[in-house]
Design an enzyme around this catalytic site. Structure first.
Site, PDB file in Angstrom:
ATOM      1  N   TYR A  53      19.229  -1.125  -6.659  1.00 24.78           N
ATOM      2  CA  TYR A  53      18.627   0.200  -6.405  1.00 24.78           C
ATOM      3  C   TYR A  53      19.451   1.283  -7.092  1.00 24.78           C
ATOM      4  O   TYR A  53      20.648   1.388  -6.857  1.00 24.78           O
ATOM      5  CB  TYR A  53      18.578   0.506  -4.915  1.00 24.78           C
ATOM      6  CG  TYR A  53      17.736  -0.405  -4.064  1.00 24.78           C
ATOM      7  CD1 TYR A  53      16.800  -1.270  -4.614  1.00 24.78           C
ATOM      8  CD2 TYR A  53      17.876  -0.415  -2.679  1.00 24.78           C
ATOM      9  CE1 TYR A  53      16.029  -2.096  -3.815  1.00 24.78           C
ATOM     10  CE2 TYR A  53      17.101  -1.234  -1.874  1.00 24.78           C
ATOM     11  CZ  TYR A  53      16.193  -2.081  -2.445  1.00 24.78           C
ATOM     12  OH  TYR A  53      15.434  -2.919  -1.650  1.00 24.78           O
ATOM     13  N   LEU A 214       5.094   0.404   5.378  1.00 22.55           N
ATOM     14  CA  LEU A 214       4.013   1.392   5.286  1.00 22.55           C
ATOM     15  C   LEU A 214       3.150   1.156   4.042  1.00 22.55           C
ATOM     16  O   LEU A 214       2.455   2.054   3.595  1.00 22.55           O
ATOM     17  CB  LEU A 214       4.585   2.812   5.262  1.00 22.55           C
ATOM     18  CG  LEU A 214       5.179   3.306   6.577  1.00 22.55           C
ATOM     19  CD1 LEU A 214       5.940   4.616   6.365  1.00 22.55           C
ATOM     20  CD2 LEU A 214       4.081   3.498   7.627  1.00 22.55           C
ATOM     21  N   ALA A 215       3.216  -0.064   3.492  1.00 21.49           N
ATOM     22  CA  ALA A 215       2.447  -0.394   2.283  1.00 21.49           C
ATOM     23  C   ALA A 215       2.704   0.637   1.183  1.00 21.49           C
ATOM     24  O   ALA A 215       1.778   1.194   0.586  1.00 21.49           O
ATOM     25  CB  ALA A 215       0.958  -0.499   2.594  1.00 21.49           C
ATOM     26  N   LEU A 219      -0.203   3.616   4.189  1.00 17.59           N
ATOM     27  CA  LEU A 219      -0.517   3.696   5.620  1.00 17.59           C
ATOM     28  C   LEU A 219      -0.109   5.019   6.250  1.00 17.59           C
ATOM     29  O   LEU A 219      -0.353   5.239   7.442  1.00 17.59           O
ATOM     30  CB  LEU A 219       0.136   2.524   6.357  1.00 17.59           C
ATOM     31  CG  LEU A 219      -0.415   1.151   5.945  1.00 17.59           C
ATOM     32  CD1 LEU A 219       0.404   0.031   6.558  1.00 17.59           C
ATOM     33  CD2 LEU A 219      -1.879   1.015   6.337  1.00 17.59           C
ATOM     34  N   LYS A 222      -2.110   9.383   3.351  1.00 23.58           N
ATOM     35  CA  LYS A 222      -2.239  10.455   2.347  1.00 23.58           C
ATOM     36  C   LYS A 222      -3.064  10.053   1.127  1.00 23.58           C
ATOM     37  O   LYS A 222      -3.347  10.883   0.271  1.00 23.58           O
ATOM     38  CB  LYS A 222      -0.864  10.943   1.910  1.00 23.58           C
ATOM     39  CG  LYS A 222      -0.007   9.938   1.162  1.00 23.58           C
ATOM     40  CD  LYS A 222       1.355  10.566   0.834  1.00 23.58           C
ATOM     41  CE  LYS A 222       2.273   9.601   0.123  1.00 23.58           C
ATOM     42  NZ  LYS A 222       3.601  10.215  -0.146  1.00 23.58           N
TER      43      LYS A 222
END
Length: 316
Positions: A53, A214-215, A219, A222
């Site tokens: 990351y 939250l995919a 989800l 928005k």
């Protein structure tokens, strides 16, 4: 807050884990420090990152997230208050991508240096490495655990069969076992976890830490039309992948359950993941401090059996 055990280890964590992929990418250093401060103040001390990351961002080389977390730990002097998880094995460029013993030994030192700590609580194999036998991988981790550099180990992105095989090697060779598995799991992506990975995790008492809970933001609610694709860096992919009759049905169910609880879709979607009996913690991230309220509220939201049935039906 209810704390949950990571596998059969002595590590206890809250049901929400903060995803450190945003640090140094969509959250600069100052914002990252504020996010971490507010999370810890609210009792959320479980942080998940990875050496890679955020290598995907232009001009980045990987290690940006670990570096910011390390600066925060040093500035706050709070290492003993947090449960720190990171990963090894993703493509760092320049041929650095594998789980061979010598590479793990090299990569852990780089992570420890960036994190400015002498130990990693949960060290995870980021991706499967079919070319390196589990015996070699687990022996490498055994060395790190005996040296006090790692407390427990986990895996991410393994199939159920590969996870089963790794656990079998640990038993046969008397080596440390993966105490956790980190799969993709959310209301939009259920089948792979529930049919393949979950049975192995439950049968062996593994901790489950879900990513993309939250995919990738779908989800939150928005993305409800093709025009919403420009709302974030992942918007186009979300609209292409999830904006269909099933996805809209899931959003409708989230809206309905949220209205009954005075909540919002983000909170309900995360609460649904955390309510799964096999799940130890759901990973979620935020790039702005004002987004943290939803994550904290999700951990406190108690869904009814009827709520869960409704969401299950919509996402079946």
């Amino acid at each position: 807050m209810e704390l949950r055990r990571l596998g059969r280890s002595d590590l206890l964590v809250p049901p929400l884990c903060f995803g450190g992929n945003v640090f140094g990418w969509t959250a600069d250093e100052a914002t990252s420090f504020r996010l971490l401060d507010e999370l810890l103040a609210a009792g959320f001390n479980f942080i998940d990152t990875a050496d890679v990351y955020s290598r995907w961002a232009p001009g980045h080389v990987g290690g940006e997230s670990e570096t910011i977390i390390g600066k925060w730990i040093k500035a706050r002097g709070n290492r003993d208050r947090i449960v720190l998880a990171t990963k090894v094995g993703a493509d760092m460029g320049r041929g650095k991508v594998c789980l061979k013993a010598d590479y793990i030994a090299e990569a852990v030192e780089a992570s420890l240096k960036r994190l400015q700590t002498d130990r990693i609580d949960l060290y995870q194999s980021h991706w499967d490495d079919a070319e390196t036998p589990f015996e070699e991988v687990l022996h490498a981790y055994d060395t790190l655990i005996k040296a006090g550099k790692v407390r427990i180990i986990g895996a991410s992105n393994l199939t159920g069969q590969r996870l089963f095989d790794a656990l079998a090697v640990s038993t046969r060779e008397h080596l440390p076992r993966y105490e956790t598995i980190q799969p993709e799991y959310n209301l939009c992506e259920r089948a792979a976890y529930e049919t393949d990975i979950e049975p192995v995790a439950r049968a062996n008492g593994l901790g489950v830490i879900t990513y993309f809970s939250l995919a990738a933001g779908f989800l939150t609610g928005k993305y409800r039309s093709p025009e919403d694709a420009g709302k974030s860096v992942r918007g186009g992919e979300n609209v292409r992948k999830y904006l269909n009759p099933r996805g809209l049905g899931i959003l409708a169910a989230l809206d309905a359950v949220a209205a009954e609880h005075g909540a919002n879709p983000t909170q309900v979607a995360l609460a649904w993941v955390m309510a799964r009996p096999s799940v130890t913690a759901a990973i979620a991230s935020a790039s702005k401090p004002e987004q943290l309220g939803d994550l904290i509220a999700a951990a406190e939201l108690g869904l009814t059996a009827g709520d869960i049935d409704r969401l299950n039906a919509a996402s079946a």
